[in-house]
Scaffold this motif. Structure first.
Motif, short mmCIF file in Angstrom:
data_model
loop_
_atom_site.label_atom_id
_atom_site.label_comp_id
_atom_site.label_asym_id
_atom_site.label_seq_id
_atom_site.Cartn_x
_atom_site.Cartn_y
_atom_site.Cartn_z
N ARG A 150 -2.18 8.03 2.03
CA ARG A 150 -2.81 6.86 2.64
C ARG A 150 -2.76 6.89 4.16
O ARG A 150 -3.56 6.25 4.84
CB ARG A 150 -2.21 5.55 2.12
CG ARG A 150 -0.75 5.31 2.45
CD ARG A 150 -0.37 3.83 2.32
NE ARG A 150 -1.06 3.04 3.30
CZ ARG A 150 -0.56 2.77 4.51
NH1 ARG A 150 0.62 3.23 4.88
NH2 ARG A 150 -1.26 2.03 5.35
N ASP A 151 -1.83 7.64 4.74
CA ASP A 151 -1.69 7.74 6.19
C ASP A 151 -1.71 9.22 6.56
O ASP A 151 -1.04 10.02 5.91
CB ASP A 151 -0.36 7.09 6.62
CG ASP A 151 -0.26 6.93 8.12
OD1 ASP A 151 -0.23 7.95 8.84
OD2 ASP A 151 -0.19 5.78 8.59
N ASP A 161 -6.14 3.61 5.86
CA ASP A 161 -6.71 2.73 4.84
C ASP A 161 -6.77 1.28 5.30
O ASP A 161 -6.78 0.35 4.49
CB ASP A 161 -5.90 2.84 3.54
CG ASP A 161 -4.46 2.37 3.71
OD1 ASP A 161 -4.02 2.16 4.86
OD2 ASP A 161 -3.77 2.21 2.68
N ASP A 181 -9.37 -1.16 3.89
CA ASP A 181 -8.97 -1.61 2.55
C ASP A 181 -7.90 -2.69 2.64
O ASP A 181 -7.91 -3.66 1.89
CB ASP A 181 -8.47 -0.41 1.73
CG ASP A 181 -8.13 -0.78 0.30
OD1 ASP A 181 -8.93 -1.49 -0.33
OD2 ASP A 181 -7.06 -0.35 -0.18
N GLN A 202 0.89 -1.15 0.00
CA GLN A 202 0.00 0.00 0.00
C GLN A 202 0.93 1.21 0.00
O GLN A 202 1.76 1.35 0.91
CB GLN A 202 -0.88 0.02 1.24
CG GLN A 202 -1.93 -1.07 1.32
CD GLN A 202 -3.15 -0.81 0.48
OE1 GLN A 202 -3.25 -1.33 -0.62
NE2 GLN A 202 -4.07 -0.03 0.99
#
Length: 199
Positions: A132-133, A182, A185, A127
């Protein structure tokens, strides 16, 4: 920019170190913004490398509840920053044990965890991305474990430790709709790899 080690990066986000400046009347979102700004001032915006571990036991997945900001209290997969020269698989297993005190029981009690769990790896994936973070540009390598592949393994015992407030086996149907960053996901992708049904 300095290159931080895993422990330093995690310690920066620890609530024991109060954010600088007044926080009276601050909302959770305000406190998260303060923590993120402090993190980025200390370490920059990355990119950094982490490892996560998604462990399945029958129709359950192992989750931890975050102890630190940002998004304190949200559920996530066990994981954290790589130590220097540490391979992602080794980091993923180290974080699994540090955050959940992952303990083998039954006939496998006392066996070397990393070697035994290597037989349960059904895949890995990445990922990546700047967004995303919430803390910074943090990429992760996810190790997926199907513990049902280990013959005679009883359900491992877990308890929260390190930077986790809670650790528990969660039915896949009960995985929270909102998780850290995420991580929902991540669970969904891992479930597909491990052949688990997950909505």
């Amino acid at each position: 920019m300095r290159t931080p080690d895993a422990r330093a990066l995690e310690t920066t986000m620890n609530d024991d170190a109060a954010p600088a400046g007044p926080t009276d009347g601050a909302t959770e979102e305000d406190l998260d913004r303060i923590a993120i700004a402090r993190y980025r001032k200390e370490w920059g915006k990355g990119p950094f490398e982490t490892a996560d571990c998604v462990a399945f036991w029958r129709d359950e997945v192992l989750l931890i509840k975050r102890k630190n900001r940002p998004q304190k209290g949200r559920w996530a997969t066990p994981g954290g920053f790589l130590d220097q020269d540490e391979p992602p698989y080794v980091s993923a297993i180290r974080e699994l044990v540090e955050e959940t005190v992952f303990k083998l029981t039954g006939e496998h009690a006392g066996k070397q965890i990393a070697g035994l769990l290597a037989t349960a790896v059904v895949g890995t994936f990445r990922q990546e991305g700047e967004d995303r973070d919430p803390r910074a540009h943090i990429n992760t390598t996810v190790t997926v474990l199907d513990l049902d592949l280990i013959e005679g393994l009883e359900k491992p015992e877990v308890q929260a430790e390190d930077d986790a407030d809670d650790a528990k086996w969660t039915k896949l149907r009960d995985v929270p709709p909102v998780m850290y960053a995420d991580h929902r996901d991540i669970v969904a992708k891992a479930a597909r790899i491990a052949g688990r049904a997950f909505a």
